[in-house]
Scaffold this motif. Sequence first.
Motif, PDB file in Angstrom:
ATOM      1  N   MET A 150       0.832  -1.167   0.000  1.00 38.51           N
ATOM      2  CA  MET A 150       0.000   0.000   0.000  1.00 38.51           C
ATOM      3  C   MET A 150       0.872   1.224   0.000  1.00 38.51           C
ATOM      4  N   VAL A 151       0.346   2.315  -0.462  1.00 38.95           N
ATOM      5  CA  VAL A 151       1.032   3.606  -0.358  1.00 38.95           C
ATOM      6  C   VAL A 151      -0.035   4.663  -0.096  1.00 38.95           C
ATOM      7  N   ARG A 189       4.228  -1.012  -0.818  1.00 38.77           N
ATOM      8  CA  ARG A 189       4.073  -1.858  -2.003  1.00 38.77           C
ATOM      9  C   ARG A 189       5.365  -2.601  -2.309  1.00 38.77           C
ATOM     10  N   LYS A 190       5.217  -3.823  -2.812  1.00 38.47           N
ATOM     11  CA  LYS A 190       6.382  -4.628  -3.174  1.00 38.47           C
ATOM     12  C   LYS A 190       6.751  -4.485  -4.647  1.00 38.47           C
ATOM     13  N   SER A 191       5.839  -3.951  -5.457  1.00 35.70           N
ATOM     14  CA  SER A 191       6.120  -3.791  -6.882  1.00 35.70           C
ATOM     15  C   SER A 191       5.279  -2.656  -7.440  1.00 35.70           C
ATOM     16  N   ALA A 195       6.663   1.540  -5.435  1.00 33.16           N
ATOM     17  CA  ALA A 195       7.141   0.399  -4.646  1.00 33.16           C
ATOM     18  C   ALA A 195       8.164   0.889  -3.629  1.00 33.16           C
ATOM     19  N   VAL A 244      10.208  -5.943   0.438  1.00 33.68           N
ATOM     20  CA  VAL A 244       9.824  -4.597  -0.006  1.00 33.68           C
ATOM     21  C   VAL A 244      11.075  -3.906  -0.533  1.00 33.68           C
TER      22      VAL A 244
END
Length: 123
Positions: free
Chosen positions: A1-2, A24-26, A30, A106
Amino acid sequence: MVLIFGGGDKIDIADKGEVRLTARKSGRFAGFLMATSRDNTETFTIKSDRVSQLLGTIYIPNATLELETAGRVAQDSAWSVIVARTVTLRKDPILVINKNYAGSGVPVPEGVGPNRSMPALTQ
């Protein structure tokens, strides 16, 4: 999430708020947990002692991050990076800044994190 905040936006995590956030991981943004536009000069406040994870980069370059709690903050985060104009600590909080960048999944945004050997406070 951001969480993305515009010029006059801010967040206030109240006394009993329970928070565990992971960036977020991607994809776009990210590694960012919170981000603001450069014209944001607001105060982002954490008053809860139940904010155990802030995994990612808090990028609020011209704003203030204010911690007003006697508890620990972000202790369960593999890593955290804070980019803020000012970080204010009230009521003797314990802000935990870990640096287990490789173990979280992350990604760390360019220009922060593992480019330094130790967490650093700069002016």
